[in-house]
Design an enzyme around this catalytic site. Sequence first.
Site, PDB file in Angstrom:
ATOM      1  N   ARG A  31     -23.706  -2.998  -3.947  1.00 12.18           N
ATOM      2  CA  ARG A  31     -23.447  -2.231  -5.157  1.00 12.18           C
ATOM      3  C   ARG A  31     -22.598  -0.976  -4.931  1.00 12.18           C
ATOM      4  O   ARG A  31     -21.586  -0.790  -5.578  1.00 12.18           O
ATOM      5  CB  ARG A  31     -24.784  -1.828  -5.815  1.00 12.18           C
ATOM      6  CG  ARG A  31     -24.601  -1.226  -7.196  1.00 12.18           C
ATOM      7  CD  ARG A  31     -25.905  -0.684  -7.748  1.00 12.18           C
ATOM      8  NE  ARG A  31     -26.966  -1.663  -7.724  1.00 12.18           N
ATOM      9  CZ  ARG A  31     -28.228  -1.392  -8.066  1.00 12.18           C
ATOM     10  NH1 ARG A  31     -28.557  -0.158  -8.426  1.00 12.18           N
ATOM     11  NH2 ARG A  31     -29.156  -2.330  -8.020  1.00 12.18           N
ATOM     12  N   HIS A  77     -21.381 -11.984 -11.772  1.00 13.13           N
ATOM     13  CA  HIS A  77     -22.045 -10.670 -11.748  1.00 13.13           C
ATOM     14  C   HIS A  77     -23.176 -10.645 -12.793  1.00 13.13           C
ATOM     15  O   HIS A  77     -22.963 -10.229 -13.936  1.00 13.13           O
ATOM     16  CB  HIS A  77     -21.022  -9.576 -12.038  1.00 13.13           C
ATOM     17  CG  HIS A  77     -21.489  -8.199 -11.642  1.00 13.13           C
ATOM     18  ND1 HIS A  77     -21.613  -7.799 -10.323  1.00 13.13           N
ATOM     19  CD2 HIS A  77     -21.865  -7.131 -12.386  1.00 13.13           C
ATOM     20  CE1 HIS A  77     -22.030  -6.544 -10.277  1.00 13.13           C
ATOM     21  NE2 HIS A  77     -22.196  -6.118 -11.519  1.00 13.13           N
ATOM     22  N   TYR A 121     -12.349  -5.223 -29.020  1.00 11.76           N
ATOM     23  CA  TYR A 121     -11.102  -4.697 -29.585  1.00 11.76           C
ATOM     24  C   TYR A 121      -9.969  -4.595 -28.566  1.00 11.76           C
ATOM     25  O   TYR A 121      -8.806  -4.508 -28.944  1.00 11.76           O
ATOM     26  CB  TYR A 121     -11.334  -3.310 -30.191  1.00 11.76           C
ATOM     27  CG  TYR A 121     -12.325  -3.301 -31.329  1.00 11.76           C
ATOM     28  CD1 TYR A 121     -12.110  -4.059 -32.486  1.00 11.76           C
ATOM     29  CD2 TYR A 121     -13.475  -2.520 -31.262  1.00 11.76           C
ATOM     30  CE1 TYR A 121     -13.014  -4.047 -33.523  1.00 11.76           C
ATOM     31  CE2 TYR A 121     -14.382  -2.504 -32.296  1.00 11.76           C
ATOM     32  CZ  TYR A 121     -14.157  -3.263 -33.424  1.00 11.76           C
ATOM     33  OH  TYR A 121     -15.048  -3.254 -34.455  1.00 11.76           O
TER      34      TYR A 121
END
Length: 858
Positions: A31, A77, A121
């Site tokens: 991570r 993921h 968007y």
Amino acid sequence: MAEKQRIIPVNIEDQMKSAYIDYSMSVIVSRALPDVRDGLKPVHRRVLFGMNELGVSFRSSHKKSARIVGEVLGKYHPHGDSSVYDTMVRMAQDWSLRYPLVDGQGNFGSMDGDSPAAMRYTEARLERIADSLLGDLDKDTVDYQFNFDDTLKEPTVLPTKIPNLLVNGASGIAVGMATNMLPHNLNEVVDGIVATVDKPDISIDELMHYIKGPDFPTGGIIYGVDGVREAFETGRGRVVLRGRAEVVVDNDDRETIIISEIPYQVNKSVLVAKIAELANEGKVEGIRDVRDESDRDGLRIVIEIKRDALGSIVLSYLYKYTPLQTSYGVNNVCLVKGRPMTLNLKDQIEEFIEFRLEVIQRRTQFELNKALARAHILIGLLVALDYLDEVIALIRASANVDDARDGLMRGDFIDDKDAFWAKFRDLVEEAQTDELRVASGNVLSEAQAKAILEMRLQKLTGLELDKIRAEYAEIRELIDDLRDILDRPERQRDIVKEELLDVKTRFGDERRSEISLDTADISITDMIADDDVVVTISKLGYIKRTNVEEYRAQSRGGRGSRGSKTRDKDFVEHLFIASNHNYLLLFTDKGRCFWLRIYEIPEASKQSAGRVIRNIIAMPKDENVRAYISVEDLTDEEFLNSHSIIFATKRGIVKKTSLEAYSRPRTNGINAISINEGDELLEVRLTTGNSHVFLASRKGQAIHFEEEKVRQMGRNAAGVRGISLQGAEDEVVGMVTIDHEQDQDKTILVVSANGIGKRSNWDDYRITNRGGKGVRTMKVTDKTGELVALKAVNEEDDLMITNRSGIVIRTGIDSLRVMRRDTQGVRLINIEKGDSISDVAVVRNDGEVPEDAVGEEE
């Protein structure tokens, strides 16, 4: 307890330790920390790999971000969608990454900390530079691992040609450790790596000739190389970065600070709000207005400065109290073969070179195997074409495909196998590997037999036969070249350099962050050039400093140029030259002393009136500045103890006190000399103990006595008599001090109100006792006017003469010959009717004085 259920007792301490270690290693490896090879954390790597698999390269059109996030989330993921989207957004922000890897379309946030638009968007695709990270993935260059549900495979590292860890940096917080690696310039990093390839034992100092320091996407100025060097040498250090700001002056002499670059990772809107807060709370004085005028063309923060403040001083406080100056702690922690390690600059470069060599070896081996496999097939085709009629007969006679394949493999179409092997043995063996070797007893392999059976009829033409032979010749050259690469490490290192230089050519750009070599802490004084300036103080208390070059030299007898614009009934009373870094000790007519650095005086043009001195120092309203001393340093004890200050008042009183008594500045000033009623302080001079003192009065008398005749007194003493005046209307107009050892070339200059002056040798004035009437220095008449100035000058000096009307003229002393003390003098300046001289200052000659003016002796 349920049937077959077991409870196993464990030590809670051991269990907690084991669980915490497992958790911390998961965070560290999976991570928070980047891999030293490609400079990516797993989430970054998965986003780039997922976009590549989805086909959104720089050559394709943009795809909805939600589509990309879904791809990465569902396949590689298994965490929150925000983690994937936020990662992709950051890789698209040109103020976050030095070299962005994602090309975003839509609202991807701003430097003001604005959030990006929702993923439904926005659209994205890979940047062109990302192709250099993902290239050669299909050539067995890196290892793959199963994804979270073992249904797909993902790369453990990307086969990048770009040293991404160095050029884009990384930051992250793991468990028990953290990383903060700064970005650098691609051109410099490539040059540094190439130099390391050529010289493996290269030192950090030598590397710094190529890699100058960090290069931030938002630019700025890096102050000092010591922190950079420490980070390069140890992997840990501290880098100080300032935003780029400039103080500009408009036509109205109003100063404005323009900020065009801010430090890396600083929120612009927060910075502007902080500046406004400091101004509103009075922590930083002098700010009139703050505006953010940034647009798509670039960053621009405008800070308007009040007229009675200095832009350079305000800027120094902004650096001190706002994020306009930020320090970065460098901590180069990354994963090396799965283990966290702290690496210096050379370690990172060596790890990258080692990785690139491994990628080149694996890619070369892959391409070699592919070339051998193709050569193997081509050999089979060449054999079939050489025995074309026999092969066709065998195929036509075969009952099915399997019989035909087996017949081809056994070589049933060959009548004389000894002749066949004599012709084809070398050819067959050259292209064979363990995987491609023909089984014992066979002529062709199964792959070759299948290729013959699948060959189109058009291959039977003579032209196609020539093409196969040409292709085989080319692939033989390729095989030889690939084997040469694998056999020669020096060729592999050359390929590393070639590919890096190609990356530099395609994606390299100029450095954005400037590096200042100054390693010391930056103070206000460091920011201001130590230049000479003209300081003027008017009768009503207006002060300014002006570049000395603005005052052009003029001939004696000329009309002069317009100097300061003064208010009604005001005129320039003091004018002198000083260095920006000097201390200015200001003495008022009431005998108080105030301190000011020269650079703290507002800068203004020659024509400007200046600013009220009361807005700069805490001087009482009923006092006016009468004298000054410019001192280079108030902290040098030897200098302080070896120098004294001599005071002179209008009523002829003198006093001598050690400079050390005035070396501790106070905001509200101190009492410098006790002034008797009806008297005012006139002049102050700095001496070394070897000086001769000269005083002159309005009535034309002058006295000359040795400094030692005035004993050392305390700061609050009133002093003793220096000269006896001729009546109540008479007063002292000036005092000069001459060191009889160092000032032998100096002469005494006296100037009258109507512009008459003369220069005499100082030893023309005989030495008398302190307190006497002295000798005549100029016969005062209506034509000459009363004496207004007494100065000590030499041949290299210029005079700056200021009239009460504000006109200033500059003239060279060398054009005024030395005369006897008892002569009347010559005209120095033409005086308009009703005007008179208010002040005379001595300026170091700059060689620009014309030689066409000659005074007439009166």
